[in-house]
Write a protein that holds these residues in place. Structure first.
Motif, PDB file in Angstrom:
ATOM      1  N   GLU A  86     -10.781  15.153  10.354  1.00 41.39           N
ATOM      2  CA  GLU A  86     -11.557  14.157  11.049  1.00 41.39           C
ATOM      3  C   GLU A  86     -11.886  12.950   9.744  1.00 41.39           C
ATOM      4  N   MET A  87     -12.410  13.626   8.685  1.00 41.49           N
ATOM      5  CA  MET A  87     -12.753  12.599   7.728  1.00 41.49           C
ATOM      6  C   MET A  87     -12.366  13.261   6.268  1.00 41.49           C
ATOM      7  N   GLY A  88     -12.194  12.317   5.225  1.00 41.99           N
ATOM      8  CA  GLY A  88     -11.675  12.677   3.894  1.00 41.99           C
ATOM      9  C   GLY A  88     -11.860  11.751   2.803  1.00 41.99           C
ATOM     10  N   ASN A  89     -11.728  12.403   1.679  1.00 40.63           N
ATOM     11  CA  ASN A  89     -12.024  11.518   0.527  1.00 40.63           C
ATOM     12  C   ASN A  89     -10.489  11.246   0.010  1.00 40.63           C
ATOM     13  N   ILE A  90     -10.129   9.902   0.213  1.00 39.79           N
ATOM     14  CA  ILE A  90      -8.849   9.689  -0.019  1.00 39.79           C
ATOM     15  C   ILE A  90      -8.432   8.672  -1.232  1.00 39.79           C
ATOM     16  N   ALA A  91      -7.504   9.127  -2.274  1.00 36.20           N
ATOM     17  CA  ALA A  91      -7.377   8.290  -3.357  1.00 36.20           C
ATOM     18  C   ALA A  91      -6.501   6.900  -2.914  1.00 36.20           C
ATOM     19  N   PRO A  92      -6.894   5.965  -3.532  1.00 34.95           N
ATOM     20  CA  PRO A  92      -6.166   4.853  -2.966  1.00 34.95           C
ATOM     21  C   PRO A  92      -4.577   4.804  -3.447  1.00 34.95           C
ATOM     22  N   GLN A  93      -4.375   5.748  -4.399  1.00 38.89           N
ATOM     23  CA  GLN A  93      -2.976   5.763  -4.881  1.00 38.89           C
ATOM     24  C   GLN A  93      -2.069   6.664  -3.985  1.00 38.89           C
ATOM     25  N   ASP A  94      -2.970   7.438  -3.097  1.00 37.00           N
ATOM     26  CA  ASP A  94      -2.062   8.360  -1.967  1.00 37.00           C
ATOM     27  C   ASP A  94      -1.657   7.225  -0.807  1.00 37.00           C
ATOM     28  N   ILE A  95      -2.791   6.336  -0.528  1.00 36.41           N
ATOM     29  CA  ILE A  95      -2.270   5.231   0.453  1.00 36.41           C
ATOM     30  C   ILE A  95      -1.258   4.424   0.036  1.00 36.41           C
ATOM     31  N   SER A  96      -1.127   3.951  -1.306  1.00 38.80           N
ATOM     32  CA  SER A  96      -0.163   3.092  -1.785  1.00 38.80           C
ATOM     33  C   SER A  96       1.328   3.904  -1.616  1.00 38.80           C
ATOM     34  N   ASN A  97       1.213   5.250  -1.726  1.00 34.09           N
ATOM     35  CA  ASN A  97       2.401   5.846  -1.372  1.00 34.09           C
ATOM     36  C   ASN A  97       3.087   5.723  -0.238  1.00 34.09           C
ATOM     37  N   GLN A  98       2.390   5.275   0.887  1.00 28.91           N
ATOM     38  CA  GLN A  98       2.908   4.831   2.313  1.00 28.91           C
ATOM     39  C   GLN A  98       2.476   3.532   2.282  1.00 28.91           C
ATOM     40  N   ILE A  99       1.758   2.814   1.748  1.00 36.61           N
ATOM     41  CA  ILE A  99       1.554   1.438   1.897  1.00 36.61           C
ATOM     42  C   ILE A  99       2.054   0.721   0.604  1.00 36.61           C
ATOM     43  N   PRO A 100       3.203   0.314  -0.037  1.00 42.30           N
ATOM     44  CA  PRO A 100       3.234  -0.166  -1.345  1.00 42.30           C
ATOM     45  C   PRO A 100       2.470  -1.401  -1.644  1.00 42.30           C
ATOM     46  N   ALA A 101       2.027  -2.130  -0.734  1.00 43.67           N
ATOM     47  CA  ALA A 101       1.222  -3.366  -0.885  1.00 43.67           C
ATOM     48  C   ALA A 101      -0.143  -2.986  -1.384  1.00 43.67           C
ATOM     49  N   TRP A 102      -0.540  -1.598  -1.334  1.00 41.92           N
ATOM     50  CA  TRP A 102      -1.766  -1.281  -1.694  1.00 41.92           C
ATOM     51  C   TRP A 102      -1.970  -0.951  -3.195  1.00 41.92           C
ATOM     52  N   SER A 103      -0.608  -0.821  -3.770  1.00 45.69           N
ATOM     53  CA  SER A 103      -0.420  -0.553  -5.137  1.00 45.69           C
ATOM     54  C   SER A 103      -1.234  -1.462  -6.054  1.00 45.69           C
ATOM     55  N   VAL A 104      -1.423  -2.872  -5.547  1.00 40.01           N
ATOM     56  CA  VAL A 104      -2.377  -3.651  -6.218  1.00 40.01           C
ATOM     57  C   VAL A 104      -3.655  -3.235  -6.823  1.00 40.01           C
ATOM     58  N   LEU A 105      -4.345  -2.660  -5.472  1.00 41.07           N
ATOM     59  CA  LEU A 105      -5.470  -1.887  -5.848  1.00 41.07           C
ATOM     60  C   LEU A 105      -5.620  -0.477  -6.555  1.00 41.07           C
ATOM     61  N   THR A 106      -4.459  -0.454  -7.147  1.00 36.95           N
ATOM     62  CA  THR A 106      -4.536   0.944  -8.099  1.00 36.95           C
ATOM     63  C   THR A 106      -4.287   0.449  -9.476  1.00 36.95           C
ATOM     64  N   SER A 107      -4.011  -1.110  -9.678  1.00 40.61           N
ATOM     65  CA  SER A 107      -3.637  -1.479 -10.964  1.00 40.61           C
ATOM     66  C   SER A 107      -4.779  -1.479 -12.212  1.00 40.61           C
ATOM     67  N   ALA A 108      -4.194  -1.194 -13.475  1.00 44.39           N
ATOM     68  CA  ALA A 108      -5.176  -1.129 -14.265  1.00 44.39           C
ATOM     69  C   ALA A 108      -5.681  -2.676 -14.485  1.00 44.39           C
ATOM     70  N   TYR A 109      -7.245  -2.419 -14.818  1.00 46.10           N
ATOM     71  CA  TYR A 109      -7.998  -3.497 -15.357  1.00 46.10           C
ATOM     72  C   TYR A 109      -8.001  -4.843 -14.439  1.00 46.10           C
ATOM     73  N   LEU A 110      -8.082  -4.201 -12.908  1.00 50.41           N
ATOM     74  CA  LEU A 110      -7.826  -5.104 -11.829  1.00 50.41           C
ATOM     75  C   LEU A 110      -9.546  -5.336 -11.583  1.00 50.41           C
ATOM     76  N   PHE A 111     -10.474  -4.452 -11.249  1.00 47.19           N
ATOM     77  CA  PHE A 111     -11.957  -4.660 -10.892  1.00 47.19           C
ATOM     78  C   PHE A 111     -12.479  -4.540 -12.190  1.00 47.19           C
ATOM     79  N   ARG A 112     -13.538  -5.266 -12.177  1.00 44.64           N
ATOM     80  CA  ARG A 112     -14.246  -5.445 -13.666  1.00 44.64           C
ATOM     81  C   ARG A 112     -15.441  -4.301 -13.786  1.00 44.64           C
TER      82      ARG A 112
END
Length: 328
Positions: A86-112
């Motif tokens: 029902e619930m999980g602690n999911i890494a954004p990188q795991d989401i990007s494996n299925q939704i390539p657009a999400w790889s932007v949220l895993t890129s280095a030096y994006l969030f301050r």
């Protein structure tokens, strides 16, 4: 007298049976929420989930599984999608494996920093990215769980100032293209390895280093088998507190509000605790004999951002998303 006693016993038995069936019915009426994470039960985020469980109340049957005891790292997302969790602690990188657009949220030096991360997920572009996950994966993102800026920890004594100094360093990274590319963007030789194996990997020399926020380094005692921490701050570390859309849609609107409010409050508490812990741990690690220093951050930042923008990953990024995030 005998008939009276028999009647009394029968009545008592019926009452007990009714009480038992009522308890069973009450237990069945509770909403089961099984939660899976690879972080340990000593992690701040485990305490965060306990606070979440307290706030949602007794109408829910929260069951927390930590340390990868229910599902191994990287398999929680599929478990959510298949209805096995029902619930999980999911890494954004795991989401990007299925939704390539999400790889932007895993890129280095994006969030301050942690506040920038929180601001993004509450914003319009953040909502667009969360909607992708609902539409394409059937999973609802309740919020980002900040756990510290990721730093490079090494067992070798080599001084690191620029990405060029990372050449040949076997740097443990989780599996998956997004994680491996991050290791390359740091100038290292990324080596996939499960989180639970990192301590032994450092101890035996199977890897030269790892990248994790300072609280994780303490929780997993990686500092015992490291000689230095290079404060690259290359990634604002966060996972996503998620619930399967199927489980979410079965909740009443009142229950949904309760779950979201509990998640928001627990995440805010956890973020504050991680920020305090980060401030304290630099001194702690120095006391343990580790060398801690800041390299040429601009060299790391410019190298990483250049590599990302020139990579195949960037071709899948939503147009203008990086600029929209930077503007927040």
């Amino acid at each position: 007298m005998i008939d009276f006693t028999r009647r009394a016993l029968l009545a008592a038995g019926a009452a007990l049976a009714l009480a038992g069936s009522t308890v069973a019915a009450t237990a069945q009426d509770k909403v089961a929420l099984r939660f899976s994470a690879v972080f340990s039960e000593q992690d701040i985020r485990a305490e965060m989930m306990k606070k979440f469980a307290e706030q949602i109340g007794e109408e829910f049957d929260y069951q927390g599984y930590y340390g990868g005891t229910l599902f191994k790292q990287g398999t929680e997302l599929v478990a959510l999608q298949r209805g096995n969790l029902e619930m999980g602690n999911i890494a954004p990188q795991d989401i990007s494996n299925q939704i390539p657009a999400w790889s932007v949220l895993t890129s280095a030096y994006l969030f301050r920093d942690a506040n920038h991360l929180r601001t993004f997920f509450a914003s319009e572009p953040g909502q667009e990215m969360k909607q992708m996950v609902e539409d394409q994966l059937g999973v609802k993102v309740l919020g980002p769980t900040y756990f510290g800026a990721r730093q490079v920890g090494l067992r070798v004594d080599k001084k690191i100032n620029t990405p060029a100094d990372m050449a040949g360093i076997k740097l443990r990274m989780p599996g998956g293209d997004a994680w491996q590319f991050l290791g390359q963007a740091l100038g290292a030789n990324p080596t996939p390895m499960a989180y639970a194996e990192v301590y032994t990997g450092l101890q035996t020399g199977a890897i030269d280093g790892q990248d994790n926020p300072l609280p994780n380094v303490q929780n997993m005692k990686f500092y015992e088998v490291m000689s230095q921490i290079v404060m690259t701050s290359h990634l604002v570390g966060y996972d996503l507190l998620t619930i399967s859309l199927d489980a979410w849609n079965k909740l009443s609107s009142e229950q949904q509000e309760k779950v979201q409010a509990a998640a928001d409050a627990a995440i805010e508490w956890s973020t504050g605790e991680h920020l305090k812990r980060e401030e304290e741990l630099a001194s702690f690690f120095k006391e343990q004999g580790l060398e801690i220093y800041t390299p040429d951050l601009e060299a790391f930042r410019s190298n990483a951002q250049k590599m990302y923008l020139e990579s195949e990953l960037a071709k899948d990024w939503p147009e203008g998303m990086v600029d929209r995030i930077n503007a927040l």
